[in-house]
Design a protein around this motif. Sequence first.
Motif, PDB file in Angstrom:
ATOM      1  N   ASN A  40      -3.470   3.481   6.908  1.00 14.23           N
ATOM      2  CA  ASN A  40      -2.187   4.165   7.157  1.00 14.23           C
ATOM      3  C   ASN A  40      -2.300   5.657   6.833  1.00 14.23           C
ATOM      4  OD1 ASN A  40      -1.208   1.619   7.700  1.00 14.23           O
ATOM      5  ND2 ASN A  40       0.109   1.492   5.910  1.00 14.23           N
ATOM      6  N   PHE A  98      -6.305   5.409  -0.814  1.00 14.30           N
ATOM      7  CA  PHE A  98      -5.743   4.744  -1.989  1.00 14.30           C
ATOM      8  C   PHE A  98      -6.652   4.903  -3.212  1.00 14.30           C
ATOM      9  CE2 PHE A  98      -3.622   2.820   1.615  1.00 14.30           C
ATOM     10  CZ  PHE A  98      -2.299   2.889   1.199  1.00 14.30           C
ATOM     11  N   TYR A 143      -7.799  -1.544  -3.825  1.00 11.79           N
ATOM     12  CA  TYR A 143      -7.985  -2.550  -2.777  1.00 11.79           C
ATOM     13  C   TYR A 143      -9.455  -2.892  -2.547  1.00 11.79           C
ATOM     14  CZ  TYR A 143      -3.108  -1.561  -1.543  1.00 11.79           C
ATOM     15  OH  TYR A 143      -1.743  -1.414  -1.559  1.00 11.79           O
ATOM     16  N   ALA A 157      -4.519  -5.285   0.696  1.00 12.82           N
ATOM     17  CA  ALA A 157      -3.800  -4.288   1.502  1.00 12.82           C
ATOM     18  C   ALA A 157      -3.397  -4.893   2.837  1.00 12.82           C
ATOM     19  CB  ALA A 157      -4.698  -3.078   1.740  1.00 12.82           C
ATOM     20  N   THR A 158      -2.149  -4.733   3.212  1.00 14.48           N
ATOM     21  CA  THR A 158      -1.695  -5.137   4.542  1.00 14.48           C
ATOM     22  C   THR A 158      -2.000  -4.016   5.524  1.00 14.48           C
ATOM     23  OG1 THR A 158       0.024  -6.578   3.680  1.00 14.48           O
ATOM     24  CG2 THR A 158       0.333  -5.750   5.922  1.00 14.48           C
ATOM     25  N   GLN A 195      -2.500  -3.130   9.981  1.00 15.96           N
ATOM     26  CA  GLN A 195      -2.245  -3.628  11.323  1.00 15.96           C
ATOM     27  C   GLN A 195      -3.529  -3.657  12.141  1.00 15.96           C
ATOM     28  OE1 GLN A 195       0.945  -0.674  11.741  1.00 15.96           O
ATOM     29  NE2 GLN A 195       2.233  -2.333  12.567  1.00 15.96           N
TER      30      GLN A 195
HETATM   31  C1  NAG Z   1       0.557   0.117   6.213  1.00 17.63           C
HETATM   32  O1  NAG Z   1       1.663   0.174   7.084  1.00 17.63           O
HETATM   33  C2  NAG Z   1       2.192  -1.097   7.428  1.00 17.63           C
HETATM   34  C3  NAG Z   1       3.279  -0.886   8.488  1.00 17.63           C
HETATM   35  O2  NAG Z   1       4.254  -0.019   8.040  1.00 17.63           O
HETATM   36  C4  NAG Z   1       2.764  -1.742   6.145  1.00 17.63           C
HETATM   37  O3  NAG Z   1       3.250  -3.024   6.440  1.00 17.63           O
HETATM   38  C5  NAG Z   1       1.613  -1.867   5.139  1.00 17.63           C
HETATM   39  O4  NAG Z   1       2.094  -2.391   3.914  1.00 17.63           O
HETATM   40  C6  NAG Z   1       0.942  -0.531   4.889  1.00 17.63           C
HETATM   41  N1  NAG Z   1      -0.250  -0.765   4.104  1.00 17.63           N
HETATM   42  C7  NAG Z   1      -0.514  -0.142   2.952  1.00 17.63           C
HETATM   43  C8  NAG Z   1      -1.818  -0.516   2.294  1.00 17.63           C
HETATM   44  O5  NAG Z   1       0.208   0.684   2.451  1.00 17.63           O
END
Ligand code: NAG
Length: 235
Positions: free
Chosen positions: A28, A32, A37, A75-76, A78
Amino acid sequence: MKASLVALVTLSAQLAAAHYTLPDLIANSTTFADWLYVRETANHYSNGPVTDVTSEAIRCYELDYTATAPATSIATVQAGSTVGFKGNDDFYHPGYFSAYMSPAAPAANSASAAESSTWFKIWEDPPVFENGALVFPSQTIDEITFTIPKNLPSGQYLLRGEQIALHVAESYGGAQFYIGCAQLNVVDGGDGTPGPTVAFPGAYTGYEPGILINIYDLPAGYTGYQSPGPAVWSG
Ligand SMILES: *[C@@H]1O[C@H](CO)[C@@H](O)[C@H](O)[C@H]1NC(C)=O
Ligand SMILES: [Cu+2]
């Protein structure tokens, strides 16, 4: 004697400084914190490389095989987005960069995840053969970035960044592996089938022409760098 001791200490400091870790996940457009992570590696203090491709350390080089994974966040990210690793220093050594992923069961923070032949390569940055010599990816960068394939199915994954440094790779065991594994939850994925897959250890024998190589004295008739490991799955 005093002067030579000073010289030795200076040399050791330079050698130590010429190694590195990959402690920061980039996602993103954000870099970090160290080891937030990325699983903390056994070389977090020494910065030294893995040199035994048959060791468990070649997978993720964790500080502790049971405690490190659950202590690291997930970490989420996309599918289709840009991710990467930032080093704790410039990637000084000439080498081959790549990134692998593996599904991680039961979760990305499970110590036992990704121990079989489930790793696929998603990116590489190999040296280029030009005018009779290998030209290496920039040694003054301290980060690598690439894309999570858009068709990758959603789910829990490990993302493994690697540089195979080749400055002393002319004898077996000389190549230096700098490794970091980030813990990911991939969302908005597709229905691709990643492959070919390999295991760590297992992906490399150490005798590959891209690992056991004298980059300063290439073999007669050399035609170009041969990447070790599987072909890139681009989704
Ligand atoms: C990255 O962005 C996505 C979509 O907004 C969000 O869901 C996710 O938590 C973010 N990941 C991090 C590691 O901040
Ligand atoms: Cu080094």
